[in-house]
Design an enzyme around this catalytic site. Structure first.
Site, short mmCIF file in Angstrom:
data_model
loop_
_atom_site.label_atom_id
_atom_site.label_comp_id
_atom_site.label_asym_id
_atom_site.label_seq_id
_atom_site.Cartn_x
_atom_site.Cartn_y
_atom_site.Cartn_z
N ASP A 333 0.87 -1.17 0.00
CA ASP A 333 0.00 0.00 0.00
C ASP A 333 0.91 1.22 0.00
O ASP A 333 2.06 1.15 0.44
CB ASP A 333 -0.88 -0.05 1.26
CG ASP A 333 -1.81 1.14 1.34
OD1 ASP A 333 -2.37 1.50 0.30
OD2 ASP A 333 -1.96 1.70 2.43
N ASP A 517 -1.91 -1.20 6.19
CA ASP A 517 -2.07 -0.63 7.52
C ASP A 517 -2.86 -1.53 8.46
O ASP A 517 -3.03 -1.21 9.63
CB ASP A 517 -2.71 0.75 7.44
CG ASP A 517 -4.10 0.73 6.80
OD1 ASP A 517 -4.69 -0.37 6.71
OD2 ASP A 517 -4.59 1.80 6.43
N ASP A 521 -6.99 -2.23 4.82
CA ASP A 521 -6.56 -3.28 3.91
C ASP A 521 -6.76 -4.69 4.48
O ASP A 521 -6.16 -5.64 3.98
CB ASP A 521 -5.07 -3.09 3.56
CG ASP A 521 -4.82 -1.76 2.86
OD1 ASP A 521 -5.57 -1.45 1.93
OD2 ASP A 521 -3.89 -1.05 3.26
#
Length: 632
Positions: A333, A517, A521
């Site tokens: 991410d 995180d 996610d």
């Protein structure tokens, strides 16, 4: 050292002294029946002191019907060694030696496991045994209720998660490994495991002790060995099949083979015919004990988990380390993983004061990193009736007008034409009724360690991919600076799941690691082969969804965990190949050298003892290398 190991060492010392006395008497005193009974008695006493628990364990397992294990093999081999002494082909001292050195191997095993466990728990020194309430009374942490106010003195560890009732300074090095003092104000969150540094502080608990961060981390570490790797499960299954095969083979060698020879050559000298084959069978039982594999493989993974914990990486089980060793693809991410998630407003297009008032009023209760940057601005703001659109933005109503703060997609859903921008940062578009009245551009700084560690991943041959909900310009800018060629932008949570799923199920990939995180996610973390959450130690969602939890927020953890897993996997393979090879060779030579017709010198029982205990000790020492890996 555990009490059990101390007792076992004391027993072995006593057994060894008696054993040596017996050897001296047997070898130096002229033979007589009385002398033989003396040293035989001493051998038996030494044997029982060294191995009574093995015999009891074997007996219990026989009663339970699950007896084909190393206890049974050792008991059968050593008792058999005593019995075939009547043939004169083995010495009593060898029978005792088998048991003594088997127990020496058990001591090494116990010390190795305890050393690993201590090292892990020392690296995660988070346990507290007492808690001081506001009135000064000292209680067990698990008796503290949510909402109670606790007192933490300087130098003490915060025992339970809570919020600050007074101002103070804490250090979270025991959690994150970063020895930095953090100033906390009244109302700020404080995690258990943090250490108070200057003045006494008061904390209002927000969780029970067993739900607090420190307890959950310790629980993860202590239960890490429950999730076994495939190779661990294979070894356990292998041992359950292997042991009965070994016993059957020993029976064939001891009975069937000499029986066939006697049928061919006659039974006139049956004792001499059976003796070498019984000896070979006993050697087979000793050398074939699977304890070297059964002990060293799980111990290697345990040591690898310990090494990870030392680097503030909590691996939930051997299966995660094994998957890491096979990982060829790393998905990241962007926001909060590659960047600091600390946005700053860099540009406002439109009426600045009006746009900030609208944006802050809409985002005032949001915890999104972009919203936090908006809310830092000191200004008055409007009040709205708010409707959140996760992944898109926020809609608000005021004085019969509809306001929007969010992405270009949210405006498109309401048929609003956004203003044209060519900015690299993240953009929040502001709309009033059906018209875009401006935009706020925000930029997020890269983490200092991002470039170095992404380069390490690429140099390790990993395919690195970024999935982000941010704009094309913003994601492209970050990836270009880091040397990442493959990225996806403008993604909603469902889009991330779809793309990650296609990568995971692709025939071009082996194992996929996803780093996020741990909150937004969570679906991708859960579906990936290895889900890694970073910097979310206070989040239950992160801990539950992830296979690995990085306690600090440093990207160095990614190449570190991959190196540890690779080294651990290599050691596991080394131990399996080494152990099986040595045992097979000794078995072959033992059988061949005990066939009288070949005229080869008989392989001593000492070699069989090395094939069991020696190999086990060497495999254990090799396994412990996984905990001594140095930073490259």
């Amino acid at each position: 050292m555990t009490r059990k190991n101390k007792i076992l060492i004391a027993r072995l010392i006593v057994a060894a002294i008696i054993w040596i006395v017996a050897i001296v008497i047997e070898k130096t005193v002229d033979y007589s029946f009385t002398i033989e009974m003396v040293y035989l008695s001493l051998y038996v006493v030494a044997y029982l002191i060294a191995g009574y628990d093995i015999l009891i364990g074997a007996f219990k397992h026989i009663i339970e019907g699950n007896f084909l294990d190393e206890y049974f093999l050792m008991s059968l081999a050593t008792i058999g060694a005593f019995l075939i002494r009547i043939f004169g082909d083995i010495e009593y001292l060898e029978a005792v030696a088998v048991m003594v050195f088997f127990q020496v191997g058990e001591v090494f095993q116990g010390i190795a496991v305890e050393k690993s466990r201590k090292a892990i728990m020392n690296s995660m020194d988070l346990k507290v045994t007492k808690c001081t309430l506001e009135d000064g009374s000292v209680v067990d942490p698990d008796s503290v209720n949510i909402g109670d106010i606790i007192l933490v003195k300087p130098g003490e560890m915060v025992p339970i998660d809570g919020i600050m009732v007074t101002e103070g300074v804490i250090n979270s090095a025991s959690l994150t490994g970063e020895a930095v003092d953090i100033d906390l104000s009244i109302g700020d969150e404080v995690l258990s495991g943090s250490v108070n540094t200057i003045t006494p502080i008061k904390v209002k608990t927000t969780k029970a002790y067993t739900d607090s961060t420190a307890f959950k981390i310790l629980d993860m570490v202590e239960n890490a060995t429950m999730k076994k790797a495939k190779s661990e499960r294979f070894i356990s299954k292998f041992a359950s099949i292997y042991t009965p095969i070994v016993v059957g083979l020993a029976l064939i060698i001891a009975v069937i083979v000499p029986l066939i020879i006697c049928f061919v050559n006659g039974f006139d000298n049956a004792g001499a015919t059976f003796s070498p084959y019984i000896y070979a069978a006993l050697t087979c039982l000793v050398v074939s004990c699977p304890c070297a594999l059964v002990v060293s493989v799980p111990l290697t993974y345990f040591a690898g988990i310990g090494m990870s914990a030392k680097k503030k990486i909590i691996v939930k089980g051997g299966i995660s380390l094994e998957n890491l060793a096979k990982c060829d693809t790393v998905i990241l991410d962007k926001t909060g993983t590659l960047t600091k998630a600390e946005f700053e407003i860099t540009k406002i297009i439109g009426d600045k004061d009006e746009l900030i008032k609208i944006a802050k009023g809409l985002e005032i209760n949001s915890t999104h990193p972009l919203a936090l940057a908006i809310n830092k601005v000191e200004c008055d703001y409007y009040s709205f009736e708010i409707e959140e659109r996760p992944g898109f933005g926020i809609i608000g109503k005021k004085d019969s007008k509809v306001y929007i703060c969010g992405s270009k997609k949210l405006l498109s859903k309401h048929n609003i034409e956004p203003i044209e921008l060519d900015e690299a940062g993240s953009v929040l578009y502001i709309a009033e009724d059906n018209k875009c009245i401006g935009a706020i551009v925000l930029e997020d700084a890269l983490k200092e360690e991002a470039k170095e560690n992404i380069t390490k991943l690429i140099n390790m041959g990993k395919r690195v991919i970024v999935l982000s909900g941010d704009t094309e310009k913003s994601v492209e800018s970050v990836c270009n600076r880091l040397g990442i060629e493959e990225f996806y932008y403008g993604l909603l949570p469902d889009d991330k799941v779809r793309i990650a799923s296609s990568i995971i199920n692709s025939s071009d990939t082996k194992k996929v690691l996803f780093t996020g995180d741990g909150i937004n996610d969570a679906p991708v973390l859960a579906m990936s082969d290895i889900g890694v959450s970073m910097g979310q130690i206070g989040s239950d969602a992160a801990i539950e969804a992830s296979d690995i939890v990085v306690l600090n927020d440093n990207l160095e953890a990614l190449p570190n965990m991959l190196k540890i897993s690779k080294k651990t996997h290599i050691i596991v393979i080394e131990n399996i190949i080494f152990t099986i090879s040595v045992k097979v060779l000794i078995l072959i030579f033992s059988f061949l050298t005990n066939i009288n017709e070949l005229g080869l010198p008989k392989l001593p029982m000492w070699v069989a003892i090395f094939g069991d205990v020696g190999v086990c000790v060497l495999a254990i020492l090799n396994a412990m290398r996984a905990f001594r890996m140095k930073k490259e």
